[in-house]
Each structure stands twice: as structure tokens, then as C-alpha cells.
Design an enzyme around this catalytic site. Sequence first.
Site, PDB file in Angstrom:
ATOM      1  N   LEU A 222     -56.029 -89.058 -20.422  1.00  0.00           N
ATOM      2  CA  LEU A 222     -56.157 -88.733 -19.003  1.00  0.00           C
ATOM      3  C   LEU A 222     -56.052 -87.214 -18.876  1.00  0.00           C
ATOM      4  CD1 LEU A 222     -56.579 -90.243 -16.362  1.00  0.00           C
ATOM      5  CD2 LEU A 222     -54.105 -90.239 -16.045  1.00  0.00           C
ATOM      6  N   HIS A 223     -57.181 -86.547 -19.075  1.00  0.00           N
ATOM      7  CA  HIS A 223     -57.173 -85.096 -19.268  1.00  0.00           C
ATOM      8  C   HIS A 223     -56.681 -84.312 -18.045  1.00  0.00           C
ATOM      9  CE1 HIS A 223     -59.522 -85.713 -22.943  1.00  0.00           C
ATOM     10  NE2 HIS A 223     -60.397 -86.412 -22.243  1.00  0.00           N
TER      11      HIS A 223
END
Length: 323
Positions: A251-252
Site C-alpha cells: 500500500l504505497h
Amino acid sequence: MPGTTALQPLPDSMRARRAVILDCDPGTDDAIALWLAMASPEVDLRLITVSGGNAGLGRTVDNACAVVGLAGAVVPLVPGAERPLLGGFRGDGAVHGADGLAGIGLPPGPPPVRAVAADAIRAVLREARPGSVTLVGIAPVTNLALALATEPALADRVAAAVLMAGAWGEGNWTPSAEFNAASDPEALAILLAAGIPVTLVTLELTAQALVTPARIAALRAAGGGACLRAACDIMAAVPPSRRMGGEGHPLHDPCAVAWLVRPELFHAAPAHASVDTGPGPARGRTHIDRWGRGGGAPNVTLAEALDADGFFALLGERLARLP
């Protein structure tokens, strides 16, 4: 530099608010980063700017408007660059889907402001006190680079730039390069040379924010409203990453917002960073010298480690506050 600490987090009421310009290209993880920013009292969200990136500009603008509308927020949202400074546009439909949100439809949001992102960024900075505005870049940083390159004196209004960009090892777009850096390396080079404090949130850090079925189930159990439900639906629709062994996907972009909200979740260190702007297979690669081997002075704060459980707890607690 911020780092790991044993101190208890300050309550929301005691945390200083940061004036923030958030530049994005929604994008599945951008949507969740936007909701985290809008749900966090530490973030005074002055402006959202949008570029083409994870999908084409028309789609990313519509997605950003929908994300803001679902949260019931009132924030100026301005379209910007549809392609990088050099070359053409390339999206990432394999991860984000043709619509940019992995097929999770959101109700249309309010329309964007009729303006140009770089102009809007400069306007906010001109009205700001020196060192008072934080730039958060979770897209190819074309809009931010255009704003600062065309009026470099405004760099003194910037407190810091927090960029989800780069990798010190393997890329996720090419073997050498991370997607945002590879999409507009010239723009990233401008930000690194602008004379402002830069924090890099790289692939090595975001890999620690691994979305798994168990973490999605825990977030669903947090309750909340339409925004948290949509965030969980989006995360569940993103395919598992081969780089992560099929266990989940990183989940950048919310990591960059979490850096502002809860820096005690991170360990960070100074480093020297540059980006390859030449042709060929190394284009967009970020050369990150963590140990001073190249002789360059540190020019970034490198976020190296993340308390992943704390990060997902923050995400659930904050998004549960939204409608």
C-alpha cells in the site's frame, strides 16, 4: 532526522497541523492516501492537484473528485499535467485497472476547479509564510516540478516535500525503476535539486505496508462508513504482487501521508539520492547512497522501516472517522 521512538504518540489535539499540497494520480492507493489525509487533523489540506499516472488524466481527475466527494470534504482540486515533461504517457492498468480504482465504482464527486495545477500550487505558495507548506507527491511529480521550476523563489515557502518515489534496489515498473520515478525522472530531478528538504518513501519501505486478507478483514471490522468500506473493497480488488510472493500487495501512497501524521511509526536516516534521466534500461532509477560511499552530501531523509501493524491500525482508526 525522525526515527524509531519508544515515546507514546501525542494525542491529536497536541499535534501541530501542517499546511499540505497533495499531488496525486488516483490510482487505488492514492484514493486511500487521500482519505487518510482528509481524516487526519494533523493535515491542513490546502490543495489537491492531479496528474496522469496510474490512469489517464481524465480518469484520475474523476477519481480524485469521487474520493473527495465520498468523504464530504471541501478542498480545491485542480487538474494538471497529462504527460511527463519529456516523452509520452504510460499508465498502469495491470495493477489499478482500466478505471484506476480496480473496478470499484464510486459516486461522482464535485467538479474540479477550472485552473492549472502548477499555477494553483504557485498561488498557494505565494500566499504562504516561508517554510510553512509541505508538498506531498504520490504521483509522477510533474505538477510540483513545473511549479517550482517556473518560480524557483517559491522554494523558500516549502517546509518539506514527502515523495512516494524510487527504490534503492529493484524497481516495480522496470527492473531498475519505481513507477513514479520512471514516469517522469526529469521532474524528480528538479525536486531533488530545488533546495528543499525531501523525504523519500521508497519501494523498500512500502513493501512493509503489505495488504493481506487478514489485514483487510481487520479493517472491515473497524466499522466506519462508505469511505472505509470502499477502501477495503479497493484493497481487496488489487491483485497480489509477484514481488511479494503472492502474499498481498504493498500500500504505497498512504505511507507518505502516514509519515506526516505518525512519524513515530517510521525509522529514517539521511542519504544522498539522484535519479537517472538518461536513455536506456536504467532510466528512472534512483541511485540512493545510504552509507556515503559516493561522496555526495545527504540530500534526502530516507524512510527505511515501518511499524506495519501500527500503520494499519492508524488507517482503520482514521478512515472510520469519515462518512
